[in-house]
Design an enzyme around this catalytic site. Sequence first.
Site, PDB file in Angstrom:
ATOM      1  NE  ARG A  74     -79.046 -11.440  39.559  1.00  0.00           N
ATOM      2  CZ  ARG A  74     -79.611 -10.284  39.225  1.00  0.00           C
ATOM      3  NH1 ARG A  74     -80.373  -9.640  40.074  1.00  0.00           N
ATOM      4  NH2 ARG A  74     -79.421  -9.769  38.019  1.00  0.00           N
ATOM      5  CE  LYS A 181     -64.068   1.469  28.880  1.00  0.00           C
ATOM      6  NZ  LYS A 181     -65.382   2.088  28.851  1.00  0.00           N
ATOM      7  CE  LYS A 215     -59.194  -2.044  20.189  1.00  0.00           C
ATOM      8  NZ  LYS A 215     -59.795  -3.187  19.483  1.00  0.00           N
ATOM      9  CD  GLU A 249     -68.063   3.720  19.833  1.00  0.00           C
ATOM     10  OE1 GLU A 249     -68.368   2.517  19.940  1.00  0.00           O
ATOM     11  OE2 GLU A 249     -68.259   4.553  20.729  1.00  0.00           O
ATOM     12  CG  ASP A 268     -67.958   4.725  27.420  1.00  0.00           C
ATOM     13  OD1 ASP A 268     -67.799   3.842  28.271  1.00  0.00           O
ATOM     14  OD2 ASP A 268     -68.316   4.486  26.250  1.00  0.00           O
ATOM     15  CG  HIS A 273     -60.555   3.380  25.575  1.00  0.00           C
ATOM     16  ND1 HIS A 273     -60.192   2.360  26.428  1.00  0.00           N
ATOM     17  CD2 HIS A 273     -61.836   3.123  25.229  1.00  0.00           C
ATOM     18  CE1 HIS A 273     -61.208   1.537  26.590  1.00  0.00           C
ATOM     19  NE2 HIS A 273     -62.214   1.987  25.870  1.00  0.00           N
ATOM     20  CE  LYS A 371     -71.528   5.317  22.517  1.00  0.00           C
ATOM     21  NZ  LYS A 371     -70.717   4.211  21.934  1.00  0.00           N
TER      22      LYS A 371
END
Length: 519
Positions: A74, A181, A215, A249, A268, A273, A371
């Site tokens: 935009r 994703k 990876k 994480e 997520d 994964h 997390k």
Amino acid sequence: MSDHEATNVSPVTPWVNPLRSPQDKRLPRIAGPCGMVIFGVTGDLARKKLLPAIYDLANRGLLPAGFTLVGYGRRDWSKADFEDYIKEAVKAGARTPFRDNVWERLAEGMVFVSGNFDDDAAFDQLAATLSELDQTRGTAGNWAFYLSVPPAYFSNVCHQLQRSGMAKVAAPAWRRVIVEKPFGRDQQTAKELNEVINSVFPEKSVFRIDHYLGKETVQNIMALRFANQLFDPLWNSHYIDHVQITMAEDIGLGGRAGYYDGIGAARDVIQNHLIQLLALVAMEEPIDFTPAELQAEKMKVLRATHAVEPLSKTTARGQYTSGWQGSEYVKGLREETGFDPDSTTETYAACTLEINSRRWAGVPFYLRTGKRLGRRVTEIALVFKDAPHHPFPEGTRHAQGPNVVVIRVQPDEGVLMRFGSKVPGSAMEVRDVNMDFGYSEAFTEESPEAYERLILDALLDEASLFPTNEEVELSWKILDPVLEYWAKHGKPEDYVAGTWGPESANKMLERSGRAWRRP
């Protein structure tokens, strides 16, 4: 390959590297004449990952001299504005050195088209721009459209690409779409999303990005299993007690609270994964590593996989609270800016899966992600059964645990084997020792970043590392019962930041006499 050689390759015939025969493994495959359009080029993903990866590919000589990058967004940017934006992103995120000659050649092919996703005139302008670039840059009608936008916009962009005629092209030229994703919120929305995309692009032209599959250590799972006779006889329920797949994480939500609320750790990470890692660990040996054969074996595993009942005891979820993350005291989830304090979205998710096959019957696969955990690590641990008989005297094995093979995906890429060994001395005492292989120590070559590998594979039409629509839907079929159970049963359990998750996750394994690894 020199610039002169690259520009002399005909842009209207399928490109073949004249310096490389199919049997010559010394030289990497190089993309032929092509360009890429990035929708959402001003977003975080493009700035932090995609643009640096494209520069690194150019720096390594893996893109054609006429490679062209078109940004759509935009902002009212000139070509110079677009170049400055990309240059800043490249200098901040590229893993290879910045070279003026590489940058100047890449910048020649940078174009920005301004518009919204529902702007017919802007997409018509984009179509005209691509046609012009085919003539001036030698892209030969070969374009990859990267949808670095939320799934809510996929329909708009695909419709506009179809309406403007950009989605189709006469052979031998090609058009492909690369999709980020999340692929839906459940099996039903994934099917709807696939129907939208496949109504415009055939499945063979759709590349769904799961960056974990790019990876190096993920791909090494296949080398470890199928290039070594050492492991294959033991890779089954006769010897393996259980498998733990962890993606931990140490960071919180940060500025992603608005995006993350309503999605959660399971959607997520586990759906894509971790279930993909499970498929690679558990699949049978493919006939070869062509996309069709590799995907066929993965889908056999996914069709046989299911969540273990009762879900009240075989799953766990949590939300982190304030606590010490290393030397820093961090705030809890409900204190994060933009996060609803009453939300039931989990930041920790764990579940128990089983595979109904002869190889894996009775072997639980424990998947967990979260997390604000103890440290950042992704690993696959295959924990072996205890030996049926030990001739050693009572009390000599007090420091020995089960044998384990650990595939470390990040950050310390490598493979670790833990086994018992005699302690030096006159007594027969056995303790655990580690045999540790590290990528950084064994190889001088630096592993490419995942997005480099996946972008190049999409340009080369190499689909082995991209999930198909059926794989995506099967993954949701596995996870949906867990999500539905959680939706009906209250809020997640709290866990303190810097720890390894809620107590319910420990109890998941303790009920069967097992325990989570502490990486």
